[in-house]
Design an enzyme around this catalytic site. Structure first.
Site, mmCIF file in Angstrom:
data_model
loop_
_atom_site.group_PDB
_atom_site.id
_atom_site.type_symbol
_atom_site.label_atom_id
_atom_site.label_comp_id
_atom_site.label_asym_id
_atom_site.label_seq_id
_atom_site.Cartn_x
_atom_site.Cartn_y
_atom_site.Cartn_z
ATOM 1 N N TYR A 39 0.864 -1.188 0.000
ATOM 2 C CA TYR A 39 0.000 0.000 0.000
ATOM 3 C C TYR A 39 0.897 1.234 0.000
ATOM 4 C CZ TYR A 39 -3.949 -3.004 1.000
ATOM 5 O OH TYR A 39 -4.916 -3.976 0.916
HETATM 6 P P1 ATP Z 1 -9.067 -7.079 -1.083
HETATM 7 O O1 ATP Z 1 -10.414 -7.176 -0.439
HETATM 8 O O2 ATP Z 1 -9.027 -6.035 -2.151
HETATM 9 O O3 ATP Z 1 -8.529 -8.386 -1.527
HETATM 10 P P2 ATP Z 1 -7.620 -7.157 1.380
HETATM 11 O O4 ATP Z 1 -8.743 -8.000 1.890
HETATM 12 O O5 ATP Z 1 -6.300 -7.795 1.230
HETATM 13 O O6 ATP Z 1 -8.079 -6.467 0.023
HETATM 14 P P3 ATP Z 1 -8.460 -5.062 3.150
HETATM 15 O O7 ATP Z 1 -7.981 -4.923 4.550
HETATM 16 O O8 ATP Z 1 -9.849 -5.533 2.914
HETATM 17 O O9 ATP Z 1 -7.393 -5.927 2.364
HETATM 18 O O10 ATP Z 1 -8.377 -3.674 2.370
HETATM 19 C C1 ATP Z 1 -7.188 -2.916 2.229
HETATM 20 C C2 ATP Z 1 -7.277 -1.742 3.154
HETATM 21 O O11 ATP Z 1 -6.087 -1.018 3.373
HETATM 22 C C3 ATP Z 1 -8.278 -0.732 2.712
HETATM 23 O O12 ATP Z 1 -9.385 -0.806 3.587
HETATM 24 C C4 ATP Z 1 -7.572 0.619 2.849
HETATM 25 O O13 ATP Z 1 -8.397 1.606 3.353
HETATM 26 C C5 ATP Z 1 -6.439 0.296 3.753
HETATM 27 N N1 ATP Z 1 -5.344 1.228 3.593
HETATM 28 C C6 ATP Z 1 -4.685 1.520 2.486
HETATM 29 N N2 ATP Z 1 -3.708 2.442 2.671
HETATM 30 C C7 ATP Z 1 -3.761 2.743 3.984
HETATM 31 C C8 ATP Z 1 -2.981 3.597 4.824
HETATM 32 N N3 ATP Z 1 -1.978 4.317 4.356
HETATM 33 N N4 ATP Z 1 -3.290 3.597 6.124
HETATM 34 C C9 ATP Z 1 -4.301 2.831 6.619
HETATM 35 N N5 ATP Z 1 -5.065 1.999 5.877
HETATM 36 C C10 ATP Z 1 -4.805 1.951 4.573
#
Ligand code: ATP
Ligand code: CA
Ligand code: CA
Length: 186
Positions: A39
């Site tokens: 990220y």
């Molecule tokens: P996906 O559902 O796309 O496969 P994932 O399940 O691996 O993703 P999630 O935790 O659902 O991951 O989503 C990624 C999260 O990371 C998002 O909710 C986003 O808001 C968060 N995020 C991204 N950048 C930041 C940041 N700099 N600080 C905090 N949270 C962040």
């Protein structure tokens, strides 16, 4: 596209029971993925505050040599209970160059999140058993819809499924894996 998604912590659940129920309902195992997600934080704004996300994902099927790379933008969450949000995703073919482009533009990478994701599917609903390094085990239920009109009924459908799995909505987790890892040890 709008990603309608709910997430629950599996630490106080019985994953075997949940899987058994899913299979009974007609869910089929799709694949197991190993995903490494980098990220980035914004240049002009803090994505943690705006609740947006910019990500490079390397995703590979266990047992195959099929690594794919995706760049994803996620918008802020659209309701108060789920993780529903706009999602725009493209496939790219060179991870290092993509990473360099973002860094040159000033986006700041966060230490990657690694997980193994076991995916089950029935029609347009995907259920993932996620084992996230330094975070823990979570279940995600997702349906992708194309507009706001379909959003609400999709969410009800997912919440119904959660109920059929005997998981209480009190267990819903809105935090991202990044935020959960921060809470754990950073
Ligand atoms: P996906 O559902 O796309 O496969 P994932 O399940 O691996 O993703 P999630 O935790 O659902 O991951 O989503 C990624 C999260 O990371 C998002 O909710 C986003 O808001 C968060 N995020 C991204 N950048 C930041 C940041 N700099 N600080 C905090 N949270 C962040
Ligand atoms: Ca997710
Ligand atoms: Ca998702």
């Amino acid at each position: 596209m709008i990603e309608v998604e709910i997430k629950v912590n599996l630490s106080n659940e019985n994953p075997e029971k949940i899987l058994e129920s899913l299979l009974k309902m007609g869910f089929l195992k799709k694949e197991i993925k190993e995903q490494t997600d980098t990220y980035f934080n914004g240049i002009d704004r803090d994505f943690q505050i705006t609740d947006e996300a910019l990500r490079i994902r390397c995703s590979k099927t266990v047992g195959k040599n099929d690594e794919k790379i995706y760049v994803t933008y996620k918008g802020k969450k659209l309701d108060g209970i789920s993780k529903t949000r706009e999602e725009i995703e493209v496939e790219v073919f060179e991870v290092n160059s993509m990473h360099k482009i973002f860094e040159k533009l000033g986006f700041k990478p966060v230490r990657p999140i690694k997980k193994v994701r076991e995916i089950y599917q029935k029609e347009d609903i995907e259920v993932s058993f996620d084992d996230v390094l330094d975070v823990g085990k979570y279940l995600e239920i997702e349906k992708v819809v194309s507009n706001n009109f379909e959003r609400e009924s999709a969410l009800f459908e997912l919440l119904d499924l959660l109920k059929s799995l005997n998981i209480s909505t009190d267990k819903l987790e809105k935090r991202s894996y990044l935020e959960l890892r921060r809470g754990n040890r950073e």
